[in-house]
Scaffold this motif. Structure first.
Motif, PDB file in Angstrom:
ATOM      1  N   THR A 150       0.857  -1.177   0.000  1.00 28.77           N
ATOM      2  CA  THR A 150       0.000   0.000   0.000  1.00 28.77           C
ATOM      3  C   THR A 150       0.896   1.231   0.000  1.00 28.77           C
ATOM      4  O   THR A 150       2.083   1.160   0.332  1.00 28.77           O
ATOM      5  N   VAL A 151       0.321   2.358  -0.371  1.00 25.96           N
ATOM      6  CA  VAL A 151       1.079   3.595  -0.513  1.00 25.96           C
ATOM      7  C   VAL A 151       1.032   4.391   0.790  1.00 25.96           C
ATOM      8  O   VAL A 151      -0.042   4.583   1.366  1.00 25.96           O
ATOM      9  N   ALA A 152       2.190   4.834   1.245  1.00 20.92           N
ATOM     10  CA  ALA A 152       2.290   5.661   2.451  1.00 20.92           C
ATOM     11  C   ALA A 152       3.176   6.857   2.139  1.00 20.92           C
ATOM     12  O   ALA A 152       3.898   6.876   1.141  1.00 20.92           O
ATOM     13  N   ALA A 153       3.129   7.867   3.011  1.00 16.00           N
ATOM     14  CA  ALA A 153       3.925   9.074   2.784  1.00 16.00           C
ATOM     15  C   ALA A 153       4.449   9.629   4.090  1.00 16.00           C
ATOM     16  O   ALA A 153       3.741   9.654   5.101  1.00 16.00           O
ATOM     17  N   ALA A 154       5.699  10.063   4.068  1.00 17.65           N
ATOM     18  CA  ALA A 154       6.274  10.850   5.163  1.00 17.65           C
ATOM     19  C   ALA A 154       6.210  12.309   4.725  1.00 17.65           C
ATOM     20  O   ALA A 154       6.601  12.649   3.603  1.00 17.65           O
ATOM     21  N   LEU A 155       5.710  13.174   5.593  1.00 20.79           N
ATOM     22  CA  LEU A 155       5.466  14.567   5.244  1.00 20.79           C
ATOM     23  C   LEU A 155       6.202  15.501   6.192  1.00 20.79           C
ATOM     24  O   LEU A 155       6.276  15.250   7.393  1.00 20.79           O
ATOM     25  N   VAL A 156       6.726  16.579   5.622  1.00 21.02           N
ATOM     26  CA  VAL A 156       7.338  17.646   6.411  1.00 21.02           C
ATOM     27  C   VAL A 156       6.428  18.863   6.307  1.00 21.02           C
ATOM     28  O   VAL A 156       6.048  19.272   5.202  1.00 21.02           O
TER      29      VAL A 156
ATOM     30  N   ARG B 201      -3.217   7.001  -4.218  1.00 16.77           N
ATOM     31  CA  ARG B 201      -3.348   7.882  -3.048  1.00 16.77           C
ATOM     32  C   ARG B 201      -2.800   7.211  -1.791  1.00 16.77           C
ATOM     33  O   ARG B 201      -3.146   6.068  -1.495  1.00 16.77           O
ATOM     34  N   PRO B 202      -1.951   7.907  -1.042  1.00 18.89           N
ATOM     35  CA  PRO B 202      -1.466   7.347   0.227  1.00 18.89           C
ATOM     36  C   PRO B 202      -2.623   7.052   1.176  1.00 18.89           C
ATOM     37  O   PRO B 202      -3.539   7.866   1.324  1.00 18.89           O
ATOM     38  N   ARG B 203      -2.549   5.901   1.792  1.00 17.31           N
ATOM     39  CA  ARG B 203      -3.569   5.527   2.775  1.00 17.31           C
ATOM     40  C   ARG B 203      -3.177   5.955   4.186  1.00 17.31           C
ATOM     41  O   ARG B 203      -4.028   6.059   5.059  1.00 17.31           O
ATOM     42  N   ALA B 204      -1.889   6.152   4.401  1.00 16.25           N
ATOM     43  CA  ALA B 204      -1.403   6.506   5.729  1.00 16.25           C
ATOM     44  C   ALA B 204      -0.237   7.474   5.592  1.00 16.25           C
ATOM     45  O   ALA B 204       0.471   7.482   4.580  1.00 16.25           O
TER      46      ALA B 204
ATOM     47  N   ARG C 170      -0.229   6.611  10.435  1.00 19.22           N
ATOM     48  CA  ARG C 170      -1.647   6.635  10.822  1.00 19.22           C
ATOM     49  C   ARG C 170      -2.482   6.847   9.575  1.00 19.22           C
ATOM     50  O   ARG C 170      -2.071   7.539   8.623  1.00 19.22           O
ATOM     51  N   GLY C 171      -3.667   6.257   9.559  1.00 17.14           N
ATOM     52  CA  GLY C 171      -4.538   6.374   8.416  1.00 17.14           C
ATOM     53  C   GLY C 171      -5.068   7.785   8.234  1.00 17.14           C
ATOM     54  O   GLY C 171      -5.301   8.503   9.220  1.00 17.14           O
ATOM     55  N   LEU C 172      -5.242   8.198   6.979  1.00 16.76           N
ATOM     56  CA  LEU C 172      -5.839   9.503   6.685  1.00 16.76           C
ATOM     57  C   LEU C 172      -7.355   9.402   6.857  1.00 16.76           C
ATOM     58  O   LEU C 172      -7.989   8.458   6.381  1.00 16.76           O
ATOM     59  N   LYS C 173      -7.928  10.407   7.501  1.00 14.84           N
ATOM     60  CA  LYS C 173      -9.379  10.436   7.736  1.00 14.84           C
ATOM     61  C   LYS C 173     -10.003  11.541   6.913  1.00 14.84           C
ATOM     62  O   LYS C 173      -9.569  12.698   6.974  1.00 14.84           O
ATOM     63  N   ALA C 174     -11.013  11.181   6.128  1.00 13.76           N
ATOM     64  CA  ALA C 174     -11.675  12.163   5.272  1.00 13.76           C
ATOM     65  C   ALA C 174     -12.482  13.147   6.104  1.00 13.76           C
ATOM     66  O   ALA C 174     -12.949  12.841   7.191  1.00 13.76           O
TER      67      ALA C 174
END
Length: 301
Positions: free
Chosen positions: A236-242, A266-269, A297-301
């Motif tokens: 699954t796709v994930a992302a680290a964000l700054v 689309r990243p799920r987490a 952590r999962g993204l919440k709409a």
């Protein structure tokens, strides 16, 4: 493509153990041109070094450039600085915009160790507006083709072969393993490097595409996209964000992703980090992000 001018001085701030750094040394030796060897890459000191040593040419990867611009908001390149070779990984539209604001003459490059560095580059004449050129056009002496989306190359710059394996046919095409497209006008679009590809549910996801979308959202300064093992989907796709100031809420991220990417991309987490890890060569270290899986952590709409 770039040529040589009287008084050129090329800054080497990359590891010599990498082909990008080694090629700076070899081209300066071949041209009998001046090479300025930095003891190490230092984002805080780079503009001062360029001015003190009157550097005219330099080579960086996008992470190095972003760190330098972060450390020096408002910096403008001196007029004698005529080329910044930018390669090794994808540059985001935001980084191109920041480069234009700094009046940096950027020549984007693409190549690999097996071809002794670059085989594609932005035309020198387009150095103040490199973004529309993708990673450039094929340089003289190199041949490039796309077999499906797999980029293949041949020419005198290609290696003879790998140590311990039979030599390659001099006329054979070498499969770079990288994915891209050659447009009718000749410019090359790189989708992703072979080791970055994420396969989720049988669909290919190129992290660079997802990162460009994320970094276009206000509140996200940088993004690194990586795959997480999954029993059902493979990955699954994930992302680290700054964050850039206040991070955007999940709902805003989800809506932005839905407007610009297919569902499987689309990243799920996500995980918010202070800075993205980089390799010794200054490229995004996606492998190191695996250690942050427990913090996702999962993204919440």
């Amino acid at each position: 493509n770039v040529g040589w001018q009287a008084g050129d001085r090329w800054l080497l701030a990359m590891p010599l153990a990498r082909v990008g750094g080694l090629s700076i040394l070899t081209r300066c030796l071949a041209a009998r041109a001046t090479l300025v060897l930095a003891p190490r890459f230092d984002a805080a000191g780079l503009p001062g070094l360029i001015e003190h040593e009157r550097i005219t040419l330099a080579s960086l990867v996008p992470t190095m450039l972003a760190l330098t611009l972060d450390a020096h908001p408002g910096w403008v390149a001196p007029p004698y600085f005529r080329t910044l070779l930018l390669g090794g990984s994808a540059a985001s539209p935001r980084l191109f915009a920041r480069s234009r604001a700094a009046r940096l003459p950027v020549v984007v490059t693409y190549g690999c160790t097996e071809t002794c560095s670059q085989i594609v580059a932005t035309p020198y004449e387009a150095r103040f507006d490199a973004e529309p050129w993708g990673c450039g056009t094929v340089l003289p002496g190199a041949e490039l083709r796309a077999d499906g989306e797999r980029l293949q190359v041949r020419g005198a710059m290609r290696m003879h072969g790998y140590l311990g394996e039979p030599a390659l046919d001099p006329n054979a095409w070498f499969d770079t393993g990288d994915h891209g497209r050659i447009h009718p006008d000749g410019h090359v679009e790189l989708f992703g490097r072979r080791h970055d590809l994420i396969v989720t549910g049988g669909e290919n996801v190129y992290p660079a595409e997802v990162e460009r979308v994320l970094e276009a959202l206000p509140g996200i300064a940088a993004a690194a996209v990586f795959g997480v093992p999954d029993e059902t989907w493979g990955q699954t796709v994930a992302a680290a964000l700054v964050a850039d100031g206040t991070p955007p809420p999940d709902a805003t991220i989800v809506a932005h992703l839905a407007a610009h990417l297919a569902r499987h991309k689309r990243p799920r987490a996500v995980v918010w980090v202070d800075a993205l890890p980089v390799t010794a060569a200054g490229k995004p270290d996606r492998g190191a992000l695996g250690a942050r899986v427990g913090e996702l952590r999962g993204l919440k709409a």
